[in-house]
Design a protein around this motif. Structure first.
Motif, PDB file in Angstrom:
ATOM      1  N   GLY A   1      50.141  29.275  35.095  1.00 57.64           N
ATOM      2  CA  GLY A   1      49.214  28.379  35.752  1.00 57.64           C
ATOM      3  C   GLY A   1      49.408  28.328  37.260  1.00 57.64           C
ATOM      4  N   GLY A   2      48.608  27.512  37.906  1.00 58.56           N
ATOM      5  CA  GLY A   2      48.685  27.377  39.358  1.00 58.56           C
ATOM      6  C   GLY A   2      47.770  28.342  40.066  1.00 58.56           C
ATOM      7  N   VAL A   3      47.683  29.568  39.556  1.00 54.04           N
ATOM      8  CA  VAL A   3      46.804  30.601  40.102  1.00 54.04           C
ATOM      9  C   VAL A   3      46.216  31.361  38.924  1.00 54.04           C
ATOM     10  CG1 VAL A   3      46.568  32.620  41.588  1.00 54.04           C
ATOM     11  CG2 VAL A   3      48.237  30.854  42.170  1.00 54.04           C
ATOM     12  N   SER A   4      44.929  31.539  38.915  1.00 54.10           N
ATOM     13  CA  SER A   4      44.284  32.238  37.811  1.00 54.10           C
ATOM     14  C   SER A   4      44.797  33.664  37.700  1.00 54.10           C
ATOM     15  CB  SER A   4      42.763  32.256  38.018  1.00 54.10           C
ATOM     16  OG  SER A   4      42.129  33.000  36.997  1.00 54.10           O
ATOM     17  N   GLY A   5      45.233  34.034  36.488  1.00 54.39           N
ATOM     18  CA  GLY A   5      45.658  35.396  36.232  1.00 54.39           C
ATOM     19  C   GLY A   5      47.134  35.654  36.437  1.00 54.39           C
ATOM     20  N   LEU A   6      47.920  34.633  36.838  1.00 50.37           N
ATOM     21  CA  LEU A   6      49.362  34.838  37.069  1.00 50.37           C
ATOM     22  C   LEU A   6      50.117  34.651  35.759  1.00 50.37           C
ATOM     23  CD1 LEU A   6      51.742  35.301  38.964  1.00 50.37           C
ATOM     24  CD2 LEU A   6      51.768  32.816  39.384  1.00 50.37           C
ATOM     25  N   TYR A   7      50.948  35.654  35.408  1.00 52.49           N
ATOM     26  CA  TYR A   7      51.711  35.643  34.160  1.00 52.49           C
ATOM     27  C   TYR A   7      53.155  36.043  34.429  1.00 52.49           C
ATOM     28  CZ  TYR A   7      47.225  35.587  31.662  1.00 52.49           C
ATOM     29  OH  TYR A   7      45.986  35.248  31.189  1.00 52.49           O
TER      30      TYR A   7
ATOM     31  N   ALA B   1      50.256  35.659  44.479  1.00 54.60           N
ATOM     32  CA  ALA B   1      49.066  35.757  43.639  1.00 54.60           C
ATOM     33  C   ALA B   1      47.842  35.212  44.370  1.00 54.60           C
ATOM     34  CB  ALA B   1      49.294  35.000  42.336  1.00 54.60           C
ATOM     35  N   ARG B   2      48.017  34.104  45.103  1.00 50.38           N
ATOM     36  CA  ARG B   2      46.901  33.537  45.864  1.00 50.38           C
ATOM     37  C   ARG B   2      46.422  34.520  46.942  1.00 50.38           C
ATOM     38  NH1 ARG B   2      50.407  28.874  45.684  1.00 50.38           N
ATOM     39  NH2 ARG B   2      49.624  27.387  44.111  1.00 50.38           N
TER      40      ARG B   2
ATOM     41  N   ILE C   1      62.327  36.826  42.513  1.00 52.61           N
ATOM     42  CA  ILE C   1      61.114  36.228  43.074  1.00 52.61           C
ATOM     43  C   ILE C   1      60.868  34.920  42.324  1.00 52.61           C
ATOM     44  CG2 ILE C   1      58.635  36.498  43.457  1.00 52.61           C
ATOM     45  CD1 ILE C   1      60.388  38.396  45.106  1.00 52.61           C
ATOM     46  N   SER C   2      60.909  33.815  43.045  1.00 50.95           N
ATOM     47  CA  SER C   2      60.761  32.498  42.409  1.00 50.95           C
ATOM     48  C   SER C   2      59.319  32.252  41.990  1.00 50.95           C
ATOM     49  CB  SER C   2      61.215  31.404  43.374  1.00 50.95           C
ATOM     50  OG  SER C   2      60.296  31.321  44.479  1.00 50.95           O
ATOM     51  N   LEU C   3      59.124  31.221  41.213  1.00 48.33           N
ATOM     52  CA  LEU C   3      57.783  30.836  40.777  1.00 48.33           C
ATOM     53  C   LEU C   3      56.894  30.517  41.972  1.00 48.33           C
ATOM     54  CD1 LEU C   3      55.661  29.992  38.680  1.00 48.33           C
ATOM     55  CD2 LEU C   3      56.795  27.745  38.555  1.00 48.33           C
ATOM     56  N   ALA C   4      57.430  29.789  42.946  1.00 48.56           N
ATOM     57  CA  ALA C   4      56.627  29.396  44.108  1.00 48.56           C
ATOM     58  C   ALA C   4      56.182  30.632  44.905  1.00 48.56           C
ATOM     59  CB  ALA C   4      57.426  28.456  45.000  1.00 48.56           C
ATOM     60  N   VAL C   5      57.092  31.572  45.097  1.00 48.80           N
ATOM     61  CA  VAL C   5      56.761  32.786  45.843  1.00 48.80           C
ATOM     62  C   VAL C   5      55.744  33.619  45.078  1.00 48.80           C
ATOM     63  CG1 VAL C   5      57.672  34.971  46.743  1.00 48.80           C
ATOM     64  CG2 VAL C   5      58.959  32.848  47.069  1.00 48.80           C
ATOM     65  N   ALA C   6      55.906  33.680  43.754  1.00 49.45           N
ATOM     66  CA  ALA C   6      54.962  34.439  42.924  1.00 49.45           C
ATOM     67  C   ALA C   6      53.559  33.850  43.039  1.00 49.45           C
ATOM     68  CB  ALA C   6      55.429  34.447  41.474  1.00 49.45           C
TER      69      ALA C   6
END
Length: 402
Positions: free
Chosen positions: A25-31, A71-72, A62-67
């Motif tokens: 979540g947070g950005v569409s398409g991020l897994y 992605a954005r 690579i942390s969740l925030a950086v990912a």
């Protein structure tokens, strides 16, 4: 809808264990893709109607925030019609090409010499290039990338020896300039050459000619030449005979010392020097006056590997220092190369022979390029007359010039 579809926290991501693609979540398409012990961020997107996947790095490096930030940024590119994966590949290739072009000055210097060495005929010249770079340039700028070298670094090399070893420093500057020009042409650097003299270093360093005036090759005055030739006739050995032939032909010492019998046509009275042994790189026909032809007929010939006309006692090339030492030992004020100046002064001041024919006698290029382009021959008939007059003058005090 499960919470993970909306937006997972970093802690929740860390607890994921099941293989497969987990939407965070947070950005569409991020897994987060999990395969055994491997965890990798992936972005799914559609570009020009095609579904694509793009890796965004390994978790937890690579942390969740950086990912999510990555992605954005990728999603923003998709919105503008750009394929983010292709854009990243192009960027990496550009960086790779940039790094591949980055040479150190030492690497560039070695590459420059290797590329030009086949066209340099003089082994001493090649050694001078290698030795001066190794002595003065490489210790100070050898490890620097070409893009880092500016005027300050060039001055670090040449300023310390500009006043004490002016000629060496001036040549060193010219060699650095040539290497940097070569690097620019090959795409290893860009911009103005920091080693250029005109318009740049000329305002930072004193003129080398004023620091250490150019010393021309000392020449025997043409008025003294007949007596000097007579003196050489009384000296035994190949060095003295080579010097006499230098006088007859107004040739360079190296050309005479490297002269081979197969280059000589005594019937036509012509000595043809191949281009690889000429300073100009072009074949040159030397007119042999009658005295020079007779001289060669009396010159002992050795059947050895080199077939040299003027071999040393061991059958090898005479050294230039051998000829210079002979002149010093016998108090002849001049150097072997100076006999060319003696000839030029005599021809210009005491004869009415054409200037261009005189210049061709000493293998000088005609200054006027237009005139040189139209002149196809080498003025052989006019040079025959000049060289006969010269030989007559040189041997005028000698009873047996051969």
């Amino acid at each position: 809808m499960p919470k993970r579809i909306l937006e997972m926290t970093a802690i929740e991501v860390a607890r994921l264990r099941e293989d497969g693609d987990h939407s965070v979540g947070g950005v569409s398409g991020l897994y987060l893709q999990i395969i055994g012990a491997s965890r990798c961020w992936m972005l799914r997107y559609t570009h020009l109607g095609k579904r694509k996947r793009m890796g965004l790095g390994i978790y937890p490096t690579i942390s969740l925030a950086v990912a999510r930030d990555s992605a954005r940024a990728a999603a923003a590119l998709v919105q503008t019609g750009i394929d983010p994966k292709r854009a990243r590949e192009d960027e990496r290739e550009a960086a790779r090409m940039h790094d591949a072009k980055q040479l150190t000055f030492k690497q560039a210097g070695e590459a420059f010499i290797k590329e030009h060495e086949p066209g340099w005929k003089n082994l001493k010249h090649i050694d001078q290039w290698k030795n001066t770079l190794a002595t003065y340039a490489y210790p100070k700028i050898g490890k620097l990338l070409l893009s880092q070298i500016d005027q300050a670094y060039v001055l670090q090399v040449i300023s310390p020896i500009w006043s004490t070893k002016t000629e060496t420093a001036s040549r060193m500057r010219g060699r650095i300039e040539q290497i940097l020009d070569w690097a620019t042409v090959h795409g290893h650097r860009s911009g103005v050459n920091p080693a250029r003299w005109r318009g740049q270093l000329e305002y930072l360093l004193p003129n080398p000619d004023k620091v250490a005036p150019i010393e021309h090759h000392e020449a025997v005055p043409y008025e003294d030449l007949p007596q000097v030739y007579k003196q050489l006739c009384a000296i035994k050995g190949q060095a003295a005979r080579a010097l006499r032939f230098v006088i007859f032909t107004a040739g360079r010492s190296g050309e005479v010392r490297g002269m081979k019998w197969q280059e000589v046509d005594l019937f036509r009275a012509v000595w043809t020097i191949p281009g690889e042994r000429m300073k100009s790189g072009r074949e040159h026909r030397v007119v042999l006056p009658p005295q020079a032809v007779e001289f060669l007929r009396n010159q002992p010939r050795r059947k050895d590997r080199e077939d040299l006309v003027f071999p040393s006692p061991r059958g090898t090339f005479l050294s230039d220092s051998t000829l210079s030492k002979l002149m010093r030992d016998h108090k002849i004020n001049g150097v072997p190369h100076g006999f060319r100046s003696t000839f030029r002064d005599w021809a210009g001041e005491t004869t009415h022979h054409p200037r261009d024919a005189i210049e061709l006698c000493i293998a000088h290029v005609i200054d006027n390029k237009t005139e040189a382009a139209y002149r196809r021959g080498d003025m052989i008939k006019k040079r025959v007359a000049i060289m006969k007059d010269w030989a007559d003058y040189a041997t005028s005090e000698t009873t047996n010039p051969a």
